[in-house]
Design a protein around this motif. Sequence first.
Motif, PDB file in Angstrom:
ATOM      1  N   THR A   1    -102.684  24.124  39.750  1.00  0.00           N
ATOM      2  CA  THR A   1    -102.141  24.192  38.455  1.00  0.00           C
ATOM      3  C   THR A   1    -101.994  25.419  37.895  1.00  0.00           C
ATOM      4  O   THR A   1    -103.285  26.152  37.697  1.00  0.00           O
ATOM      5  CB  THR A   1    -102.869  23.291  37.367  1.00  0.00           C
ATOM      6  N   ILE A   2    -100.741  26.048  37.868  1.00  0.00           N
ATOM      7  CA  ILE A   2    -100.646  27.257  37.303  1.00  0.00           C
ATOM      8  C   ILE A   2    -100.021  27.434  36.098  1.00  0.00           C
ATOM      9  O   ILE A   2     -98.761  26.969  36.010  1.00  0.00           O
ATOM     10  CB  ILE A   2     -99.702  28.274  38.419  1.00  0.00           C
ATOM     11  N   GLN A   3    -100.740  27.751  34.830  1.00  0.00           N
ATOM     12  CA  GLN A   3    -100.386  27.960  33.609  1.00  0.00           C
ATOM     13  C   GLN A   3     -99.747  29.077  33.413  1.00  0.00           C
ATOM     14  O   GLN A   3    -100.288  30.172  33.744  1.00  0.00           O
ATOM     15  CB  GLN A   3    -101.422  27.697  32.670  1.00  0.00           C
ATOM     16  N   THR A   4     -98.362  29.304  33.033  1.00  0.00           N
ATOM     17  CA  THR A   4     -97.808  30.441  32.580  1.00  0.00           C
ATOM     18  C   THR A   4     -97.573  30.847  30.981  1.00  0.00           C
ATOM     19  O   THR A   4     -98.049  29.840  30.337  1.00  0.00           O
ATOM     20  CB  THR A   4     -96.360  30.461  33.262  1.00  0.00           C
ATOM     21  N   THR A   5     -97.126  31.823  30.881  1.00  0.00           N
ATOM     22  CA  THR A   5     -96.488  32.052  29.346  1.00  0.00           C
ATOM     23  C   THR A   5     -95.275  31.751  28.928  1.00  0.00           C
ATOM     24  O   THR A   5     -94.966  31.887  28.118  1.00  0.00           O
ATOM     25  CB  THR A   5     -96.655  33.819  29.058  1.00  0.00           C
ATOM     26  N   ILE A   6     -94.414  31.098  29.948  1.00  0.00           N
ATOM     27  CA  ILE A   6     -93.041  30.691  29.610  1.00  0.00           C
ATOM     28  C   ILE A   6     -92.860  29.873  28.529  1.00  0.00           C
ATOM     29  O   ILE A   6     -93.659  28.819  28.374  1.00  0.00           O
ATOM     30  CB  ILE A   6     -92.630  30.190  30.950  1.00  0.00           C
ATOM     31  N   ASP A   7     -91.942  30.076  27.829  1.00  0.00           N
ATOM     32  CA  ASP A   7     -91.302  29.216  26.680  1.00  0.00           C
ATOM     33  C   ASP A   7     -90.193  28.475  27.251  1.00  0.00           C
ATOM     34  O   ASP A   7     -89.014  29.204  27.241  1.00  0.00           O
ATOM     35  CB  ASP A   7     -91.183  29.831  25.294  1.00  0.00           C
TER      36      ASP A   7
ATOM     37  N   LEU B   1     -96.141  24.612  38.227  1.00  0.00           N
ATOM     38  CA  LEU B   1     -96.140  25.631  37.220  1.00  0.00           C
ATOM     39  C   LEU B   1     -95.850  25.032  35.921  1.00  0.00           C
ATOM     40  O   LEU B   1     -94.994  23.918  35.852  1.00  0.00           O
ATOM     41  CB  LEU B   1     -94.608  26.688  37.458  1.00  0.00           C
ATOM     42  N   LEU B   2     -96.987  25.343  35.069  1.00  0.00           N
ATOM     43  CA  LEU B   2     -96.564  24.879  33.596  1.00  0.00           C
ATOM     44  C   LEU B   2     -96.378  25.862  32.636  1.00  0.00           C
ATOM     45  O   LEU B   2     -96.521  27.178  32.926  1.00  0.00           O
ATOM     46  CB  LEU B   2     -98.107  24.291  33.250  1.00  0.00           C
ATOM     47  N   ASP B   3     -95.726  25.502  31.582  1.00  0.00           N
ATOM     48  CA  ASP B   3     -95.142  26.395  30.568  1.00  0.00           C
ATOM     49  C   ASP B   3     -96.311  26.857  29.610  1.00  0.00           C
ATOM     50  O   ASP B   3     -97.587  26.126  29.926  1.00  0.00           O
ATOM     51  CB  ASP B   3     -94.196  25.860  29.895  1.00  0.00           C
ATOM     52  N   ALA B   4     -96.228  27.593  28.823  1.00  0.00           N
ATOM     53  CA  ALA B   4     -97.155  27.870  27.739  1.00  0.00           C
ATOM     54  C   ALA B   4     -97.903  26.721  26.981  1.00  0.00           C
ATOM     55  O   ALA B   4     -98.933  26.648  26.526  1.00  0.00           O
ATOM     56  CB  ALA B   4     -96.771  28.836  26.683  1.00  0.00           C
ATOM     57  N   ASP B   5     -97.163  25.753  26.735  1.00  0.00           N
ATOM     58  CA  ASP B   5     -97.897  24.512  26.013  1.00  0.00           C
ATOM     59  C   ASP B   5     -98.069  23.431  27.064  1.00  0.00           C
ATOM     60  O   ASP B   5     -98.424  22.262  26.482  1.00  0.00           O
ATOM     61  CB  ASP B   5     -96.443  23.934  25.083  1.00  0.00           C
ATOM     62  N   GLY B   6     -98.073  23.643  28.326  1.00  0.00           N
ATOM     63  CA  GLY B   6     -98.543  22.635  29.403  1.00  0.00           C
ATOM     64  C   GLY B   6     -97.596  21.870  29.883  1.00  0.00           C
ATOM     65  O   GLY B   6     -97.976  20.892  30.602  1.00  0.00           O
ATOM     66  N   GLY B   7     -96.473  22.028  29.665  1.00  0.00           N
ATOM     67  CA  GLY B   7     -95.327  21.188  30.111  1.00  0.00           C
ATOM     68  C   GLY B   7     -94.847  21.530  31.466  1.00  0.00           C
ATOM     69  O   GLY B   7     -95.103  22.846  31.865  1.00  0.00           O
ATOM     70  N   VAL B   8     -94.530  20.723  32.286  1.00  0.00           N
ATOM     71  CA  VAL B   8     -94.148  21.162  33.631  1.00  0.00           C
ATOM     72  C   VAL B   8     -92.750  21.793  33.798  1.00  0.00           C
ATOM     73  O   VAL B   8     -91.699  21.238  33.019  1.00  0.00           O
ATOM     74  CB  VAL B   8     -93.910  19.546  34.608  1.00  0.00           C
ATOM     75  N   ILE B   9     -92.814  22.969  34.473  1.00  0.00           N
ATOM     76  CA  ILE B   9     -91.592  23.739  34.863  1.00  0.00           C
ATOM     77  C   ILE B   9     -91.100  23.394  35.858  1.00  0.00           C
ATOM     78  O   ILE B   9     -89.859  22.841  36.040  1.00  0.00           O
ATOM     79  CB  ILE B   9     -91.869  25.081  34.744  1.00  0.00           C
ATOM     80  N   GLU B  10     -91.898  23.265  37.197  1.00  0.00           N
ATOM     81  CA  GLU B  10     -91.252  22.673  38.471  1.00  0.00           C
ATOM     82  C   GLU B  10     -92.465  22.853  39.328  1.00  0.00           C
ATOM     83  O   GLU B  10     -93.547  23.508  39.076  1.00  0.00           O
ATOM     84  CB  GLU B  10     -90.245  23.586  38.997  1.00  0.00           C
ATOM     85  N   GLU B  11     -92.205  21.980  40.590  1.00  0.00           N
ATOM     86  CA  GLU B  11     -93.450  22.393  41.503  1.00  0.00           C
ATOM     87  C   GLU B  11     -93.321  23.676  42.039  1.00  0.00           C
ATOM     88  O   GLU B  11     -92.314  24.410  42.188  1.00  0.00           O
ATOM     89  CB  GLU B  11     -93.231  21.173  42.576  1.00  0.00           C
TER      90      GLU B  11
END
Length: 450
Positions: free
Chosen positions: A99-105, A54-64
């Motif tokens: 690779t799941i891009q999300t809207t999360i900040d 899971l990636l955040d809105a900026d492409g950073g990794v949130i978690e597997e």
Amino acid sequence: MKAFLVFLSVAMLGAVIATLLLLWSPAGDADKEPVASVSTSASSASPVAGKSVLLDADGGVIEEFSGDCTRSGYPYLCQYVSERLRAEDPQLLTRDGLTIQTTIDQRLQRAAQRAVDAYVHRDDPQIATQVVVVPGEGAVKAMVTSRDPADGPGLHQGTTAMPYALAAALAAGWRYDDGFVVGDAYRPQGYAKFKNCAGRPVADPSHSIHNRKKGGVRFVTLRSGTRDAVNTFFMQLQEKVGLCETVQMAQRLGLKSFDGTPLQEFESFALGLTEADPVSVANSYASLAARGRFCEPRVITEIRDGSGAARTFPAHCAQVLDPAVADAVTGVLKDVLAKSALKGIGREAAGMPGDGDIFRTAWYAGYTPGLASAVSLGDSRSTIRYPLIDVTIGGRRYSHVDGASVPGLIWKKTMTEAVRGTQETRFTRPDAERFGGCRDACPPPSLRPR
């Protein structure tokens, strides 16, 4: 000749030493160079390693991401993403390397988690859940919970439903100071006093609705009835404006039941009959913040598989309410927040506490021009058997929990942190000529202030 052999020996020894030094140094030096946009955790969790992430809105990794949310650091987010993948294509949950891009900040995600953890402990039987949405975009920026919601976060939304009836009334031509006389109890005079959208009578003359706080017989306006969350006022307002019109207003703004079933069209709809989740409630308030523009709530923006093939998920928005009516609702909810202990988040804001029936649930929903958020709280064992009365939550004892207490404090803490360092924006001022004063439902002369 002897000198030449000595020279040759020294040269060969130097070459060997140089080779050894060459082999020794690159690993140390290379590791000291920064790697652009890829952290160590990103590398270990990347689809290249055969794992989804899971990636955040900026492409950073949130978690597997594996679909097993019991080990997730953010189980509510994980569960929501899993549901969206299942709805899009059930086979996605069985694939690796996504690779799941999300809207999360992640800044807001962490701020919301800190706020929830500050007031509700992970071993409390009650579950607190919070969602933050961007008005006019539908982008979910944070979704957190105090612990894994085994049965999901659906709870009766309580008085956070009152603004839907308020919006329906303002859209029908009512003004801020229009109102009528109410008492502390209400009972419909006949089955046909409320009709659902199919035209069938759904009122229950055998059932009485009571106010939480006694105020006696008095004249209540749209403004004062919302500020004080007067049950009997909203029952009569819904009777006058129409149950179907109120339900349809809620639907247009984005309210949905937690389990996806149609909204229940019963007489107590405006008092929070709907068992909703914070995404739906937050998004319906985001529609008001966006001046009547509804956007489907969106957590996933793109899914890319190991081969690089991508599926994108663009925003879907529509104007569902006259902007002037939305501004008028905001004007009332701004006053509700300003007259409460929750005021002062550092930005212009509007909000409404959600007091559930007999304190079975508690909510708070509110917004700034740039962010909308909803917080829900209820006992995971049973909201009926375990109401929020005489309870210890987060190590604090409460005689009862209403929307302005635990949920409101979580909302305020998150929103205060969320707006810090951001550019200030303001609400559009309500049209006083259209909505100010009273017109057809003014107080009788005997009840007018002197």
